[in-house]
Design a protein around this motif. Structure first.
Motif, PDB file in Angstrom:
ATOM      1  N   TRP A 241       1.927   8.028  -6.055  1.00 40.02           N
ATOM      2  CA  TRP A 241       0.626   7.356  -6.078  1.00 40.02           C
ATOM      3  C   TRP A 241       0.806   5.843  -6.188  1.00 40.02           C
ATOM      4  CZ3 TRP A 241      -3.589   8.675 -10.289  1.00 40.02           C
ATOM      5  CH2 TRP A 241      -4.848   8.235  -9.852  1.00 40.02           C
ATOM      6  N   ALA A 242       1.745   5.413  -7.023  1.00 39.02           N
ATOM      7  CA  ALA A 242       2.004   3.984  -7.166  1.00 39.02           C
ATOM      8  C   ALA A 242       2.451   3.388  -5.841  1.00 39.02           C
ATOM      9  CB  ALA A 242       3.069   3.744  -8.245  1.00 39.02           C
ATOM     10  N   ALA A 243       3.261   4.127  -5.078  1.00 45.36           N
ATOM     11  CA  ALA A 243       3.718   3.636  -3.780  1.00 45.36           C
ATOM     12  C   ALA A 243       2.548   3.411  -2.830  1.00 45.36           C
ATOM     13  CB  ALA A 243       4.704   4.630  -3.174  1.00 45.36           C
ATOM     14  N   ALA A 244       1.500   4.223  -2.973  1.00 46.65           N
ATOM     15  CA  ALA A 244       0.327   4.054  -2.122  1.00 46.65           C
ATOM     16  C   ALA A 244      -0.309   2.678  -2.329  1.00 46.65           C
ATOM     17  CB  ALA A 244      -0.702   5.150  -2.411  1.00 46.65           C
ATOM     18  N   LEU A 245      -0.295   2.190  -3.584  1.00 46.19           N
ATOM     19  CA  LEU A 245      -0.937   0.911  -3.892  1.00 46.19           C
ATOM     20  C   LEU A 245      -0.229  -0.260  -3.237  1.00 46.19           C
ATOM     21  CD1 LEU A 245      -1.624   1.536  -7.691  1.00 46.19           C
ATOM     22  CD2 LEU A 245      -3.161   1.922  -5.761  1.00 46.19           C
ATOM     23  N   GLY A 246       1.049  -0.099  -2.930  1.00 43.88           N
ATOM     24  CA  GLY A 246       1.781  -1.165  -2.254  1.00 43.88           C
ATOM     25  C   GLY A 246       1.920  -0.944  -0.767  1.00 43.88           C
TER      26      GLY A 246
END
Length: 414
Positions: A241-246
């Motif tokens: 999910w964190a990777a989606a933000l970047g």
């Protein structure tokens, strides 16, 4: 900023100083509720019997026993609670690695304070999903293999409550836990939170990646690993999910995170093994995606032997919250309550903070001057934007990532 609100993305520098208090604009609006400008006190319940869970246990499980006392006062006071725990003589915890959020010291200090407790340290590396399954698998058992308490990712609190797997308890410091970070009936409550980061063994990796896009470079082939299986591990799911933000996604759109890991897998950069402190130190998983408190603790433990860098990706990351709860089937319900009282005491909260995990009572303790300045000074800082999801967003994102990982990414992490 896509569909996120400005309050949901702020720098790590900011939220480490204003921390978990609702007065900071709230770390997490649980179940989609907006946070108040200051935490409102929670009135002590008049009833002396804990409420039953809203949903009954699934038909295939036996009916849970009547819940224990809702508060220490209902048990007759802390000293009476200690006496009842002494009579039980045991406590079974699960999924508490010594190197996670300083749990090694937490367990040690608890057992030193209550030496009459025999501790069963069940499956320290279990995922949140496995913790829930352990409750189900041992429902009705009085043996040490039945967990009394769990520490799970935020979304699992409500899920387990709805399945009738938890019993409520409100610790003495209940009022100092922000209302947005606890179930109002006491079935679960936040313990600590952290931020997703890159943990890098610099003796293996010469060029330290600074952002998500860097991880796709050929030089990192066979070097990037998750800290769990994204179909069940909260830490791994949050990394996706964190990777989606970047990568063009948002709190409401985690799919770009799955697409990113698909590319990472196709490039051969993703290692399909679970990254642990030992594998990071040995260079077997030289770039691991882990909560910053785990990564920072591992860095400190390896100081002088292995140089570990901890990086919050500059284009953005995600804050993740974990919660505590007592099993509805806990064979040792009073020892479980004594454990909870220790965790949420000043001593317990500072033990988590020493491990870089920001505890639920951080803001109240900071305002009261109960946190040593040296601990405050050690907290990490970064100007990278960090997103704080709501309960609804967590449930939706977890469901999407867990269900789509096998088909979109296709890697089996084990």
């Amino acid at each position: 900023m896509s569909t996120e609100t400005r309050d949901q993305r702020r720098s790590r520098r900011t939220f480490l100083r204003v921390a978990v208090g609702a007065g900071a604009g709230a770390i997490l609006a649980a179940c989609g509720q907006a946070a108040p400008t200051a935490p409102a006190p929670t009135a002590a319940p008049a009833a002396t019997t804990a409420p039953a869970a809203e949903a009954t246990a699934p038909a295939q499980l036996p009916s849970p026993p009547a819940p224990g006392p809702l508060t220490a006062a209902d048990a007759g006071g802390i000293e009476k609670l200690i006496e009842l725990a002494r009579a039980e003589g045991n406590l079974s915890t699960i999924a508490l690695p010594d190197d996670w959020a300083n749990y090694g010291e937490m367990k040690q200090k608890f057992l030193e304070k209550y030496p009459f407790i025999k501790h069963e340290d069940l499956n320290p590396d279990a995922s949140s999903a496995q913790e829930i399954e352990a409750i189900k698998a041992n429902a009705g058992s009085k043996g040490p293999q039945a967990p009394d308490v769990i520490d799970v990712g935020f979304t699992w609190g409500d899920t387990a409550k709805k399945e009738g797997l938890l019993q409520p308890y409100k610790v003495e410091k209940w009022d100092e836990i922000p209302e947005t970070l606890k179930d109002p009936e006491g079935f679960w409550y936040t313990d600590y939170y952290g931020v997703m980061a890159f943990e890098v063994n610099t003796q293996v990796v010469q060029n330290i990646p600074q952002d998500w896009s860097d991880l796709l470079k050929p030089e990192y082939k066979g070097q990037v690993a998750l800290a769990g299986d994204p179909t069940g591990s909260g830490q791994a799911i949050n990394a996706v999910w964190a990777a989606a933000l970047g990568n063009g996604g948002s709190l409401d759109n985690p799919m770009p995170g799955l697409e990113f890991f698909k590319k990472l897998n196709e490039a051969g950069n993703l290692l399909p093994v679970v990254a642990k402190p030992a594998t990071i130190a040995k260079g077997e998983t030289p770039i691991a995606l882990r909560w910053d408190y785990n990564a920072l603790a591992n860095r400190d433990q390896n100081a002088g032997n292995i140089d570990i860098a901890v990086v919050v990706p500059k284009s953005g990351s995600l804050a993740g919250v974990y919660v505590q709860a007592i099993s509805a089937y806990a064979p040792r319900p009073h020892a479980a309550r004594l454990w909870m009282e220790f965790l949420y005491s000043d001593e317990g909260q500072l033990i988590w903070l020493k491990g870089y995990a920001t505890p639920a009572r951080f803001e109240a303790m900071r305002k009261a001057g109960l946190i040593p300045q040296d601990l405050l000074d050690k907290l990490p800082k970064t100007d990278a934007p960090v997103a704080f999801p709501t309960g609804g967003q967590i449930n939706a994102a977890f469901d999407m990532i867990k269900s789509n990982w096998p088909t979109v990414v296709g890697a089996t992490v084990q």
